[in-house]
Enzyme design. Structure first.
Site, PDB file in Angstrom:
ATOM      1  N   THR A  95      -9.512  11.281  16.281  1.00 20.89           N
ATOM      2  CA  THR A  95      -8.129  10.792  16.291  1.00 20.89           C
ATOM      3  C   THR A  95      -7.245  11.862  16.934  1.00 20.89           C
ATOM      4  O   THR A  95      -7.100  12.956  16.397  1.00 20.89           O
ATOM      5  CB  THR A  95      -7.669  10.490  14.858  1.00 20.89           C
ATOM      6  OG1 THR A  95      -8.545   9.491  14.329  1.00 20.89           O
ATOM      7  CG2 THR A  95      -6.239   9.973  14.827  1.00 20.89           C
TER       8      THR A  95
ATOM      9  N   PHE B  36     -12.473   3.122  13.608  1.00 22.01           N
ATOM     10  CA  PHE B  36     -11.758   2.493  12.489  1.00 22.01           C
ATOM     11  C   PHE B  36     -12.725   2.385  11.305  1.00 22.01           C
ATOM     12  O   PHE B  36     -12.965   1.304  10.779  1.00 22.01           O
ATOM     13  CB  PHE B  36     -11.234   1.110  12.908  1.00 22.01           C
ATOM     14  CG  PHE B  36     -10.294   1.153  14.089  1.00 22.01           C
ATOM     15  CD1 PHE B  36      -8.962   1.535  13.918  1.00 22.01           C
ATOM     16  CD2 PHE B  36     -10.733   0.843  15.362  1.00 22.01           C
ATOM     17  CE1 PHE B  36      -8.093   1.587  15.007  1.00 22.01           C
ATOM     18  CE2 PHE B  36      -9.871   0.892  16.450  1.00 22.01           C
ATOM     19  CZ  PHE B  36      -8.547   1.265  16.272  1.00 22.01           C
TER      20      PHE B  36
ATOM     21  N   CYS C  47      -7.388  10.825   6.348  1.00 21.78           N
ATOM     22  CA  CYS C  47      -6.830  10.109   7.511  1.00 21.78           C
ATOM     23  C   CYS C  47      -5.402   9.606   7.337  1.00 21.78           C
ATOM     24  O   CYS C  47      -4.520   9.985   8.101  1.00 21.78           O
ATOM     25  CB  CYS C  47      -7.750   8.953   7.862  1.00 21.78           C
ATOM     26  SG  CYS C  47      -9.435   9.511   8.146  1.00 21.78           S
TER      27      CYS C  47
HETATM   28  C1  UGA Z   1      -8.743   4.839   6.795  1.00 23.31           C
HETATM   29  C2  UGA Z   1      -8.674   3.483   7.502  1.00 23.31           C
HETATM   30  O1  UGA Z   1      -8.727   2.434   6.547  1.00 23.31           O
HETATM   31  C3  UGA Z   1      -9.832   3.333   8.502  1.00 23.31           C
HETATM   32  O2  UGA Z   1      -9.695   2.132   9.238  1.00 23.31           O
HETATM   33  C4  UGA Z   1      -9.782   4.519   9.474  1.00 23.31           C
HETATM   34  O3  UGA Z   1     -10.808   4.459  10.434  1.00 23.31           O
HETATM   35  C5  UGA Z   1      -9.913   5.806   8.681  1.00 23.31           C
HETATM   36  O4  UGA Z   1      -8.813   5.892   7.755  1.00 23.31           O
HETATM   37  C6  UGA Z   1      -9.870   6.949   9.673  1.00 23.31           C
HETATM   38  O5  UGA Z   1      -8.837   7.178  10.301  1.00 23.31           O
HETATM   39  O6  UGA Z   1     -10.920   7.568   9.912  1.00 23.31           O
HETATM   40  P1  UGA Z   1     -10.077   5.756   4.692  1.00 23.31           P
HETATM   41  O7  UGA Z   1      -9.295   7.006   4.818  1.00 23.31           O
HETATM   42  O8  UGA Z   1     -11.532   5.837   4.449  1.00 23.31           O
HETATM   43  O9  UGA Z   1      -9.904   4.832   5.994  1.00 23.31           O
HETATM   44  O10 UGA Z   1      -9.451   4.989   3.448  1.00 23.31           O
HETATM   45  P2  UGA Z   1      -8.732   3.615   3.089  1.00 23.31           P
HETATM   46  O11 UGA Z   1      -9.722   2.648   2.566  1.00 23.31           O
HETATM   47  O12 UGA Z   1      -7.839   3.149   4.178  1.00 23.31           O
HETATM   48  O13 UGA Z   1      -7.841   4.123   1.842  1.00 23.31           O
HETATM   49  C7  UGA Z   1      -6.874   5.136   2.034  1.00 23.31           C
HETATM   50  C8  UGA Z   1      -6.132   5.432   0.753  1.00 23.31           C
HETATM   51  O14 UGA Z   1      -5.329   4.328   0.361  1.00 23.31           O
HETATM   52  C9  UGA Z   1      -7.030   5.737  -0.439  1.00 23.31           C
HETATM   53  O15 UGA Z   1      -6.465   6.794  -1.178  1.00 23.31           O
HETATM   54  C10 UGA Z   1      -7.009   4.458  -1.252  1.00 23.31           C
HETATM   55  O16 UGA Z   1      -7.221   4.648  -2.631  1.00 23.31           O
HETATM   56  C11 UGA Z   1      -5.608   3.969  -0.980  1.00 23.31           C
HETATM   57  N1  UGA Z   1      -5.508   2.503  -1.109  1.00 23.31           N
HETATM   58  C12 UGA Z   1      -6.137   1.689  -0.228  1.00 23.31           C
HETATM   59  C13 UGA Z   1      -4.744   1.963  -2.137  1.00 23.31           C
HETATM   60  O17 UGA Z   1      -4.171   2.687  -2.965  1.00 23.31           O
HETATM   61  N2  UGA Z   1      -4.638   0.600  -2.233  1.00 23.31           N
HETATM   62  C14 UGA Z   1      -5.251  -0.244  -1.357  1.00 23.31           C
HETATM   63  O18 UGA Z   1      -5.111  -1.466  -1.496  1.00 23.31           O
HETATM   64  C15 UGA Z   1      -6.026   0.316  -0.343  1.00 23.31           C
END
Ligand code: UGA
Length: 450
Positions: free
Chosen positions: A121, A151, A262
């Site tokens: 990124t 992603f 991220c």
């Molecule tokens: C994120 C993106 O979702 C990916 O598409 C992207 O490729 C990745 O970053 C990256 O840039 O490499 P990730 O960091 O693994 O992925 O996590 P997410 O699933 O997006 O969750 C991020 C944060 O939001 C976590 O702390 C999670 O607990 C929180 N979250 C997520 C919530 O509190 N509520 C939700 O409904 C979803």
């Protein structure tokens, strides 16, 4: 087709495993000799479900190898993917030193036509900068540069790679476009369209996606607070808006704030990027403030639920990783919340299925436990910070018996308040109506159904 992947971190390893599984010959390069040696013997340095098996199968099949030497991987490669880290700097900008260094080494090793695909990124304009670095070092090199942002969610990265909603490729040459089409041909075109854009659009799309996801989480967290004040239920509210296809149902679960490697880093970098050309993002700036406030507010909520003081109390914590199915603790809400609880006099007993090793050096004074029940023993509150599957069906009667005070602080809403109440636990969730209203609602729904 032969592929070189530069960087054996989360993105590099997942890409290497999946592309070799598609049948390509992949060599993964990492400058850390010890890491390379470990990977060769099948040792995987990160927690990603299914990754170890996929790597082992493809090493065995002879399609995947590891080296610390670019010259062993790059000259033969049709595509060289850059997947090195771009850590966030103090000022919010992405640190590109690893990318630049890798680009120089890569330039030295190029031989024959190669597509350089930037998977890390990186800020808008980096593709062009890297092209200039390579061209300056190797004016004779035959290459094209493309932006191919990833992603991949931690914990679901293999499936995200194999079945992406889309693949984005920022490219300017027809030759490179043909190579990238061949690279992603194994994906189902109906399920996973490939979007060809300019490099700038592809680079910015990655930031836009993560900033949008962060915005959704901050939005639902604020609405969870509002639900509590107004007697509404955020679980039903998220469903009510999420079923609208223009909104969609993902990233609408309230929690203690978003974290990870991220979303926070990319949102901070976007804020910097947007200010410079004079198009500041008031929305993303507000999202970052909202998320910082969220983590702080969780401390107040925990103190209140514990009767206004944590002095002499023990809090059992379930979940330290920023989300389930990963060992990443970077920017995890736990790292912001637990030190504050300890400052206020609480003793912490914590358990996480995968994140404890990474958390240990960052959280002084925490007693690390064997499992959820061990953590709960003698505690005055059971605090759920991460919604690991392992925490979803705990024996609540057993927990009730182990806890000194029967309090379940469920900051991921994984338990039904009525179920907790039936086990004698006081349940404090996020964005839930008072029990009385929830019970009336259930009665009304069952009467409607009847
Ligand atoms: C994120 C993106 O979702 C990916 O598409 C992207 O490729 C990745 O970053 C990256 O840039 O490499 P990730 O960091 O693994 O992925 O996590 P997410 O699933 O997006 O969750 C991020 C944060 O939001 C976590 O702390 C999670 O607990 C929180 N979250 C997520 C919530 O509190 N509520 C939700 O409904 C979803």
């Amino acid at each position: 087709m032969r592929i070189a992947i530069i960087g054996a971190g989360h993105v590099g390893l997942v890409s290497a495993a999946c592309l070799s599984q598609f049948g390509f010959t992949v060599t993964c390069v990492d400058s850390q000799h010890r890491k390379v040696a470990a990977l060769r013997t099948g040792e995987v340095p990160i927690h990603e479900p299914g990754l170890d098996r996929l790597l082992a199968a493809n090493i065995d099949a002879g399609r995947l190898s590891f080296t610390a030497d670019m010259a062993e991987a790059v000259p033969e490669a049709d595509v060289a993917m850059l997947a090195v880290a771009t850590p966030g700097r103090e000022d919010g900008r992405a640190d590109l030193s690893f990318v630049r260094q890798a680009a120089r080494q890569l330039a030295d090793a190029l031989d024959g036509y190669t597509v350089l695909a930037i998977r890390s990124t990186v800020p808008v304009g980096t593709c062009r900068e890297i092209a200039a670095i390579v061209r300056e070092r190797r004016p004779d090199a035959d290459f094209d540069i493309v932006s191919n942002p990833e992603f991949l969610r931690e914990g679901a990265a293999i499936s995200d790679f194999m079945h992406p909603d889309r693949v984005v490729v920022g490219v300017e040459s027809a030759r490179a476009r043909a190579v990238m089409s061949a690279l992603y041909r194994p994906l189902s075109p109906a399920e996973s369209p490939i979007l060809f854009t300019t490099p700038e659009t592809a680079e910015l799309a990655k930031y836009a996606a993560n900033c949008f996801l962060a915005t959704r989480v901050a939005f639902i967290n604020e609405f969870a607070d509002l639900c509590e004040r107004l007697g509404a239920d955020v679980r039903d509210l998220a469903r009510a808006i999420g079923l609208d296809r223009r909104i969609g149902r993902h990233h609408l679960r309230p929690g203690p704030g978003f974290g990870g490697a991220c979303l926070p880093k990319d949102a901070a970098a976007l804020v910097r990027t947007a200010r410079q050309p004079g198009a500041p993002s008031a929305v993303v700036e507000a999202v970052l403030h909202s998320n910082a406030r969220r983590k702080a507010a969780m401390v107040g909520r925990i103190v209140d639920a514990c009767g206004g003081s944590l002095a002499g109390k023990t809090v059992a914590v379930l979940g330290i990783a920023f989300k389930p199915a990963t060992d990443t603790v970077r920017e995890s809400p736990a790292l912001a919340i637990l030190p504050e609880l300890m400052k206020r006099g609480a003793a912490i007993r914590a358990f996480d299925p995968a994140g404890m090793e990474n958390a240990r050096p960052l959280l002084d004074g925490v007693a690390w436990c064997r499992d959820a029940y061990d953590a709960a023993t003698g505690a005055d509150a059971l605090l759920v910070l991460t919604e690991w599957n392992q925490f979803r069906a705990l024996d609540l009667d057993r927990l009730r018996a182990l806890l000194r005070t029967p309090l379940l602080l469920d900051l991921r809403n994984i338990y039904d308040p009525a179920q907790a109440a039936a086990a004698g636990l006081r349940h404090v969730g996020l964005g839930l109506p008072p029990q009385r209203l929830a019970v009336l609602h259930r009665v009304a729904v069952s009467q409607d159904a009847g």
